[in-house]
Design an enzyme around this catalytic site. Structure first.
Site, mmCIF file in Angstrom:
data_model
loop_
_atom_site.group_PDB
_atom_site.id
_atom_site.type_symbol
_atom_site.label_atom_id
_atom_site.label_comp_id
_atom_site.label_asym_id
_atom_site.label_seq_id
_atom_site.Cartn_x
_atom_site.Cartn_y
_atom_site.Cartn_z
ATOM 1 N N VAL B 14 0.847 -1.190 0.000
ATOM 2 C CA VAL B 14 0.000 0.000 0.000
ATOM 3 C C VAL B 14 0.885 1.243 0.000
ATOM 4 O O VAL B 14 1.271 1.756 1.040
ATOM 5 C CB VAL B 14 -0.957 -0.005 1.214
ATOM 6 N N HIS B 15 1.239 1.707 -1.181
ATOM 7 C CA HIS B 15 2.035 2.926 -1.301
ATOM 8 C C HIS B 15 1.090 4.104 -1.504
ATOM 9 O O HIS B 15 -0.124 3.975 -1.302
ATOM 10 C CB HIS B 15 3.097 2.787 -2.403
ATOM 11 N N ALA B 16 1.616 5.240 -1.911
ATOM 12 C CA ALA B 16 0.818 6.469 -1.919
ATOM 13 C C ALA B 16 -0.519 6.352 -2.670
ATOM 14 O O ALA B 16 -1.563 6.693 -2.130
ATOM 15 C CB ALA B 16 1.654 7.621 -2.472
#
Lengths: 319, 87
Positions: B14-16
């Protein structure tokens, strides 16, 4: 949430900023082992052959005395003692004063997978540092969704619903020269009965989301003086939408408390509405908190003055 | 309170952007939304909070909601995670 055990490898890269100067010299295979609560043991009695009540499950600290004693042991006696020592499920050994254990000890530590470290610290100093590190690691922790700012040296935890303007308020405070610790996710640890420390989550440290701008790195935008990594929490400020029916504190004579990890922190509620300059209210609250810490209570003092004045006036009238 | 467990399958974690998708969906519901990873609870309506969990691929999460429409919110958000944050 409270940690009950840690892996031995956590000692070398611990979360606090204290460097224990640990160098692993044997037993690498055992660094994944767990140790529980942070007690330590000096194994002097065991080395002398007395193994009753041997606290093998604690961290074993070998100081100058222990190493000197081991050095003068006759080889066969030494073999016997070491075999006995390692027959217990010893968790971890640490030698202070940069004293390295001898070959036999290292070999046995490797065979029994007992992580063995050497540190350059002196024994007393090392024990106090280690205790500090373990206390911090084992301290109760909770995550709070507020914003922590150091305002004039007072750690102020801003709380309130999403969208009430915590981040914007923190941004304005930073712009006025105060320091951001963490936004939206503050790890709070109770280090001891009178100390709550707030930290930012390591991955997102010093970043902030400002609606309309997106994510900004406060440290890059405002510089190193605008941030810090941790701060003692001394005041909790709840920001909430101005509710017309609600009574807000008009005197500040009574002190309200907010409980975090069973510790009471001074607490104020600040109603927000357009045109109210919240950052300056927070600054004043922080300064007022410092005054209170020094024993000066503005509201109580004004009240005393008024009562005194009224008493004098009353007396004049009677005369 | 409603909650449901879900495993993150997208390779990048779960990145930006996925965090933004999640928060954007969560904001559509009036209830409070949380993501829990290893007993640490993040505010599901705050990008920084969600990013702070550093959720990698394969992480087991709990999506939790409390308040109005909590069940719809949990269902929608869990399916968003299961579908690799694609709408």
């Amino acid at each position: 949430m409270e940690k009950r055990t840690i892996h031995i490898r956590d000692l070398t890269g611990n979360e606090s900023k204290i460097d224990l100067h640990l160098v692993l010299v044997a037993g690498k295979a055992g660094v994944g082992k767990e140790i529980s609560m942070g007690d330590i043991n000096r194994p002097g009695l065991g080395l002398a052959g007395f193994f009753d009540f041997f606290a093998y499950d604690r961290i074993q600290i070998f100081g100058l005395g222990e190493t000197a004693f081991m050095r003068q042991l006759a080889p066969d006696r030494k073999g016997e003692i070491f075999e006995r020592f390692f027959s217990y499920s010893v968790r971890c050994c640490i030698f202070t004063h940069n004293e390295h254990p001898d070959e036999l000890f290292l070999e046995l530590a490797n065979r029994h997978q007992v992580p063995t470290f050497v540190t350059t610290h002196r024994t007393t100093r090392f024990i106090s540092l280690l205790t500090h590190v373990l206390e911090e690691i084992f301290s109760p922790m909770v995550v709070n969704h507020g914003t922590l700012v150091d305002v004039f040296g007072v750690g102020v935890l801003l709380m309130g619903k999403s969208g009430v303007g915590k981040s914007e308020c923190a941004l304005e405070l930073v712009e006025r020269g105060h320091r951001l610790v963490a936004d939206d996710m503050v790890e709070i640890r109770k280090i001891d009965e009178s100390l709550l420390m707030g930290y930012g989550s390591e991955v997102i440290r010093h970043h902030m989301e400002i609606r309309g701008l997106g994510i900004i790195n406060v440290k890059d935008v405002f510089g190193i003086r605008s941030v810090r990594n941790r701060k003692r929490i001394e005041l909790v400020v709840l920001l909430e939408e101005w509710a017309s029916g609600k009574e807000y504190d008009r005197l500040g004579i009574d002190e309200n408390k907010y409980s975090i990890l069973d510790m009471d922190v001074p607490f104020i509620t600040v109603p927000v509405r357009p045109g109210r300059n919240i950052p300056i209210i927070i600054e004043t609250a922080a300064l007022n908190q410092r005054l209170k810490k020094m024993g000066v209570y503005s509201a109580r003092e004004l009240d005393n003055r008024i009562q005194h004045w009224m008493m004098m006036e009353g007396r004049k009238r009677h005369d | 309170m409603t909650e449901k467990e879900v495993v993150v399958k997208s390779d990048a974690g779960v990145h930006a952007r996925p965090a933004m998708m999640f928060v954007r969906e969560a904001m559509k519901y009036p209830c409070e939304v949380f993501i829990v990873k290893d007993d640490v609870e993040a505010n599901g309506k705050s990008i920084m909070s969600v990013l702070g969990l550093a959720i990698t691929s394969g992480t087991r999460l709990i999506v939790r909601a409390a308040g109005q429409d909590e069940e719809d919110a949990v269902d929608r958000l869990v399916s968003l995670i299961e579908n690799d944050f694609k709408n």
